[in-house]
Each structure stands twice: as C-alpha cells, then as structure tokens.
Design an enzyme around this catalytic site. Structure first.
Site, mmCIF file in Angstrom:
data_model
loop_
_atom_site.group_PDB
_atom_site.id
_atom_site.type_symbol
_atom_site.label_atom_id
_atom_site.label_comp_id
_atom_site.label_asym_id
_atom_site.label_seq_id
_atom_site.Cartn_x
_atom_site.Cartn_y
_atom_site.Cartn_z
ATOM 1 N N TYR A 261 -10.366 -4.027 11.344
ATOM 2 C CA TYR A 261 -9.124 -3.504 10.702
ATOM 3 C C TYR A 261 -8.798 -2.531 11.995
ATOM 4 O O TYR A 261 -9.277 -1.396 12.065
ATOM 5 C CB TYR A 261 -9.204 -2.781 9.500
ATOM 6 C CG TYR A 261 -9.351 -3.778 8.232
ATOM 7 C CD1 TYR A 261 -9.068 -5.159 8.592
ATOM 8 C CD2 TYR A 261 -9.805 -3.177 7.162
ATOM 9 C CE1 TYR A 261 -9.498 -5.885 7.323
ATOM 10 C CE2 TYR A 261 -10.248 -4.248 6.128
ATOM 11 C CZ TYR A 261 -9.796 -5.625 6.038
ATOM 12 O OH TYR A 261 -10.135 -6.627 5.212
ATOM 13 N N LEU B 174 -1.965 -6.258 -5.169
ATOM 14 C CA LEU B 174 -0.559 -5.938 -5.694
ATOM 15 C C LEU B 174 0.366 -6.913 -4.877
ATOM 16 O O LEU B 174 1.688 -6.732 -4.624
ATOM 17 C CB LEU B 174 -0.409 -4.509 -5.133
ATOM 18 C CG LEU B 174 -1.150 -3.431 -5.735
ATOM 19 C CD1 LEU B 174 -0.795 -2.003 -4.958
ATOM 20 C CD2 LEU B 174 -1.194 -3.390 -7.216
ATOM 21 N N ILE C 113 -9.193 -4.005 -4.956
ATOM 22 C CA ILE C 113 -9.006 -2.835 -3.688
ATOM 23 C C ILE C 113 -7.715 -2.766 -3.316
ATOM 24 O O ILE C 113 -7.621 -3.045 -2.048
ATOM 25 C CB ILE C 113 -10.105 -3.265 -2.712
ATOM 26 C CG1 ILE C 113 -9.995 -4.851 -2.209
ATOM 27 C CG2 ILE C 113 -11.616 -2.819 -3.141
ATOM 28 C CD1 ILE C 113 -10.754 -5.163 -1.131
ATOM 29 N N SER D 208 -3.377 1.879 0.002
ATOM 30 C CA SER D 208 -2.233 2.585 0.008
ATOM 31 C C SER D 208 -2.255 3.830 0.923
ATOM 32 O O SER D 208 -3.396 4.411 0.692
ATOM 33 C CB SER D 208 -1.632 3.108 -1.506
ATOM 34 O OG SER D 208 -0.616 3.938 -1.351
ATOM 35 N N ASN E 192 -1.794 4.186 -8.905
ATOM 36 C CA ASN E 192 -2.751 3.096 -9.072
ATOM 37 C C ASN E 192 -4.080 3.483 -9.840
ATOM 38 O O ASN E 192 -4.651 2.775 -10.482
ATOM 39 C CB ASN E 192 -3.233 2.638 -7.541
ATOM 40 C CG ASN E 192 -2.223 2.089 -6.786
ATOM 41 O OD1 ASN E 192 -1.146 1.775 -7.383
ATOM 42 N ND2 ASN E 192 -2.270 2.107 -5.490
HETATM 43 N N1 LIG Z 1 -11.452 -9.852 3.055
HETATM 44 C C1 LIG Z 1 -10.145 -10.265 3.418
HETATM 45 O O1 LIG Z 1 -9.980 -11.320 4.175
HETATM 46 C C2 LIG Z 1 -9.037 -9.436 3.150
HETATM 47 C C3 LIG Z 1 -7.828 -9.902 3.272
HETATM 48 C C4 LIG Z 1 -6.763 -9.072 2.834
HETATM 49 C C5 LIG Z 1 -7.077 -7.603 2.357
HETATM 50 N N2 LIG Z 1 -8.377 -7.373 2.344
HETATM 51 C C6 LIG Z 1 -8.693 -5.851 1.880
HETATM 52 O O2 LIG Z 1 -7.806 -5.753 0.601
HETATM 53 C C7 LIG Z 1 -6.951 -4.556 0.777
HETATM 54 C C8 LIG Z 1 -5.681 -4.643 -0.086
HETATM 55 O O3 LIG Z 1 -5.150 -5.787 0.282
HETATM 56 P P1 LIG Z 1 -3.435 -5.709 0.997
HETATM 57 O O4 LIG Z 1 -3.353 -4.626 1.741
HETATM 58 O O5 LIG Z 1 -3.449 -7.179 1.525
HETATM 59 O O6 LIG Z 1 -2.562 -5.584 -0.144
HETATM 60 P P2 LIG Z 1 -2.107 -4.772 -1.582
HETATM 61 O O7 LIG Z 1 -2.980 -3.930 -1.728
HETATM 62 O O8 LIG Z 1 -2.010 -5.883 -2.551
HETATM 63 O O9 LIG Z 1 -0.920 -4.184 -1.165
HETATM 64 C C9 LIG Z 1 -0.705 -3.100 -0.007
HETATM 65 C C10 LIG Z 1 0.943 -2.661 -0.132
HETATM 66 O O10 LIG Z 1 1.034 -2.160 -1.596
HETATM 67 C C11 LIG Z 1 1.913 -1.124 -1.325
HETATM 68 N N3 LIG Z 1 1.256 -0.137 -2.432
HETATM 69 C C12 LIG Z 1 0.165 0.481 -3.050
HETATM 70 N N4 LIG Z 1 0.128 1.046 -4.182
HETATM 71 C C13 LIG Z 1 1.526 1.002 -4.478
HETATM 72 C C14 LIG Z 1 2.311 1.483 -5.593
HETATM 73 N N5 LIG Z 1 1.559 2.062 -6.427
HETATM 74 N N6 LIG Z 1 3.707 1.364 -5.637
HETATM 75 C C15 LIG Z 1 4.131 0.494 -4.677
HETATM 76 N N7 LIG Z 1 3.662 0.097 -3.662
HETATM 77 C C16 LIG Z 1 2.121 0.328 -3.303
HETATM 78 C C17 LIG Z 1 1.497 -0.373 -0.008
HETATM 79 O O11 LIG Z 1 2.248 0.323 0.714
HETATM 80 P P3 LIG Z 1 1.982 2.169 0.820
HETATM 81 O O12 LIG Z 1 0.945 2.203 1.698
HETATM 82 O O13 LIG Z 1 3.204 2.794 1.101
HETATM 83 O O14 LIG Z 1 1.660 2.549 -0.556
HETATM 84 C C18 LIG Z 1 1.101 -1.547 0.881
HETATM 85 O O15 LIG Z 1 2.198 -1.907 1.289
HETATM 86 C C19 LIG Z 1 -6.938 -4.392 2.145
HETATM 87 O O16 LIG Z 1 -6.506 -3.246 2.704
HETATM 88 C C20 LIG Z 1 -8.069 -4.747 2.889
HETATM 89 O O17 LIG Z 1 -9.083 -3.612 2.605
HETATM 90 C C21 LIG Z 1 -9.316 -8.317 2.479
#
Ligand SMILES: NC(=O)c1ccc[n+]([C@@H]2O[C@H](COP(=O)([O-])OP(=O)(O)OC[C@H]3O[C@@H](n4cnc5c(N)ncnc54)[C@H](OP(=O)(O)O)[C@@H]3O)[C@@H](O)[C@H]2O)c1
Length: 296
Positions: A81, A224, A264, A267, A276
């Site tokens: 990351y 999300l 996980i 944000s 959250n």
């Molecule tokens: N192992 C893997 O291959 C893998 C792959 C993908 C992800 N991950 C892990 O999973 C984590 C989360 O996944 P992700 O980042 O893909 O997606 P996510 O958590 O589903 O969505 C993140 C998005 O949601 C927004 N958000 C968060 N809380 C919110 C709320 N209460 N209201 C409105 N919008 C909100 C965030 O924007 P703001 O920042 O503006 O709140 C961001 O744009 C990653 O950070 C990573 O650590 C792992």
C-alpha cells in the site's frame, strides 16, 4: 431529562466505555475467535488508499485514531500500500499506543517465494510500522507462490521468534485453502482475507462455510463496496433510518452478522469513521436481513 437518538447514544456509550464507564446502548461485540482460541477485534480499519493524498495526512491519522478510540482496533495494512507509505502512516498513529491495536500486514507473493524474501519483507514492514511484532501476517495473494511449505515454515519461524503472533492468507479460494491444509502446519492458518460485501457475496456459497467448519474467521475487505458506492441503495438507507444510523454501519453490521467475519472498512475521514464504528453495537433484525437480501 435529555433524550438521545440511538446514534447519539451509541457514540456516547463508546465514549463512556473509553473513560472506564459501563453505559452502552448494547454490549459491544467482544471480538472474533481465532482458531487458537485467542480473539481478534470484531471491526477493523483498512489503509490501502491512505497516505496517498486523498485526504490531508493529519486528517487520515486523526481518522485512524478516532477509530481506535471507538473500538475499531484492528488495523489492516500491507507492504504494497503506497509502497510502504500506509505502513509509515500507521506507525505514526500507533506510536505510544501499540498495545491497544491488533496490527495486520501482508507480504507480496513475489517476496514469498523464499524464506529470505519473507523475512526481509517482514523486517521492513516492522521498521516502517515502528514495532517489533505484528499480530497477524498474511500472504497477500497466492500469485506465483508454488511452494506453500516455504511460506508456512517461514511464518512459523517468525512466530516462534516473536516477530508475528499469527499468520494467514488472503484471496485464497477453497482449492487454495485445501492445498494449504495439505502442507504440514498449514492448518495453523488464522484467517483468510477476501472480498465480501452486500454486492459481492460469492464466498457465502463455499469459502465462508469452509472457514466456519475449520473455525477460522474471514476478514472482509472492501466491505463498503470499495468506493462506498453501495451506500446509496434505497433499501439500505431505509434499514439505516430505522436504526437511526448511517448506511455504512448497516453494511458493516451485515457482514458481521454471523460472528465469523471481521470487516476492515477504510476511511480517511473522522466523521465517516464515527459512522462506521456504530456497527459495533448494531444488531440487524431478521426483517432487516430479509429486506437486504431482496434488495441485493
Ligand atoms: N487483501 C486484499 O487483497 C485487499 C484488497 C482490497 C482491500 N483490502 C483492504 O480492505 C480495506 C477496505 O477496502 P477498500 O478500501 O477497497 O473499500 P471499502 O472499505 O469498501 O471502501 C472505502 C471507501 O469508502 C469510503 N467510506 C468509508 N466510510 C464511509 C462512510 N461512513 N460513508 C461514506 N463513505 C465511506 C471511503 O472514503 P473516505 O476515506 O472519504 O471515508 C473510501 O472511498 C483496504 O483499505 C485494505 O486495507 C485488502
């Protein structure tokens, strides 16, 4: 008498619990059991897109600190990351409070083909995070790793040296898990981190039951919907309104409903993190779950 909405009450309850008080809207989920009987926090915080200019760095650090204070104490990161910048940001956040968090990082598959590669990657992650141990170290995806025995043996050595407390995998399907369990010691795997949210439920057919059967929790990434895109859904908003929380809390509580899944969400916004964190004390009803099943 002052009347509080459920939302205010939950936030107040979390704040009171921080101060050592007992008043809570509902008991917080106390954690999710790992196969060795220890527990991981029920709700975490991701970091894939942090430290990359989406928000000011100070705001992102504040968001993570807010989440920790509200019980979202599992922090998920990876050497990948931002080429280590997310780990450095988390290092600043946990300085002085390492004992409060359950820290997860991941090794890239192309560092995981040799024991030396895994050791060097782990050491570099520890240095960026400013800690001497990880609570959980994951193989980020299987990729070109043909010999899972090297990964298991090296993870086990790191564990016996105290550099990691648990190890696991990410993006493994059932076939990959069965290959892993055929390797001596492979059944010590603590978790599998995979995609799971209201719009992506594929694991419910096979991987989730397989992990439940092996008493292994799943970590749900993108809970999300990656960009927060699923939060506009009308039914989700109606369920959220009924509980006087935001749609994100409902989407997260939905992933947590079985007690075997640790979401996980990521944000960089303290206000979003507060929304959250309400998932920790939100219990969906059968009616909620049925309506969400119809809508998604
Ligand atoms: N192992 C893997 O291959 C893998 C792959 C993908 C992800 N991950 C892990 O999973 C984590 C989360 O996944 P992700 O980042 O893909 O997606 P996510 O958590 O589903 O969505 C993140 C998005 O949601 C927004 N958000 C968060 N809380 C919110 C709320 N209460 N209201 C409105 N919008 C909100 C965030 O924007 P703001 O920042 O503006 O709140 C961001 O744009 C990653 O950070 C990573 O650590 C792992």
């Amino acid at each position: 008498m002052v009347s509080l909405t459920r939302r205010q009450f939950c936030l107040a309850g979390a704040a009171i619990s921080l101060l050592g008080g007992r008043a809570m809207a509902q008991p917080e989920r106390s954690g999710v059991p790992l196969p060795d009987g220890s527990k991981a926090p029920a709700l975490g915080q991701g970091s894939w897109h942090l430290a990359q200019g989406r928000h000011p760095a100070e705001e992102e650090e504040n968001a993570l600190r807010t989440g920790i204070a509200l019980g979202m104490t599992l922090l998920d990161t990876a050497e990948m990351y931002g080429n280590g910048s997310a780990e450095r940001l988390i290092g600043r956040v946990i300085a002085g409070q390492r004992d409060k968090v359950f820290l997860v990082s991941k090794v890239l598959p192309y560092h995981a083909t040799t024991a030396d590669g895994i050791r060097q990657a782990c050491q570099a992650s520890l240095a960026r995070l400013g800690t001497h141990y990880l609570d959980l170290y994951l193989l980020h995806w299987r990729g070109g790793v043909s010999d899972l025995g090297v990964v298991v043996n090296t993870f086990e050595s790191l564990r016996s040296e105290g550099r990691i407390r648990h190890w696991g995998v990410s993006n493994f399907d059932v076939g990959d898990m069965e290959d892993l369990f055929r390797v001596p010691g492979g059944n010590a795997c603590a978790t599998n981190q995979v995609l799971y949210n209201l719009t992506q439920k594929g694991i419910e057919g096979d991987l989730l039951p397989w992990c439940v059967q092996h008493k292994m929790p799943i970590m749900a990434y993108s809970p999300l919907g990656m960009t927060g895109g699923l939060l506009g859904n009308t039914t989700l908003r109606q369920v959220a309104a009924r509980h006087q929380v935001g749609p994100a809390a409902v989407a997260l509580a939905w992933t947590m409903r079985s007690g075997h899944v640790i979401p996980i969400p990521e944000s960089g916004s303290p206000d979003h993190v507060k929304e959250n964190a309400l998932a920790l004390s939100l219990r969906l009803t059968e009616q909620d779950v049925n309506e969400l099943a119809q809508a998604f």
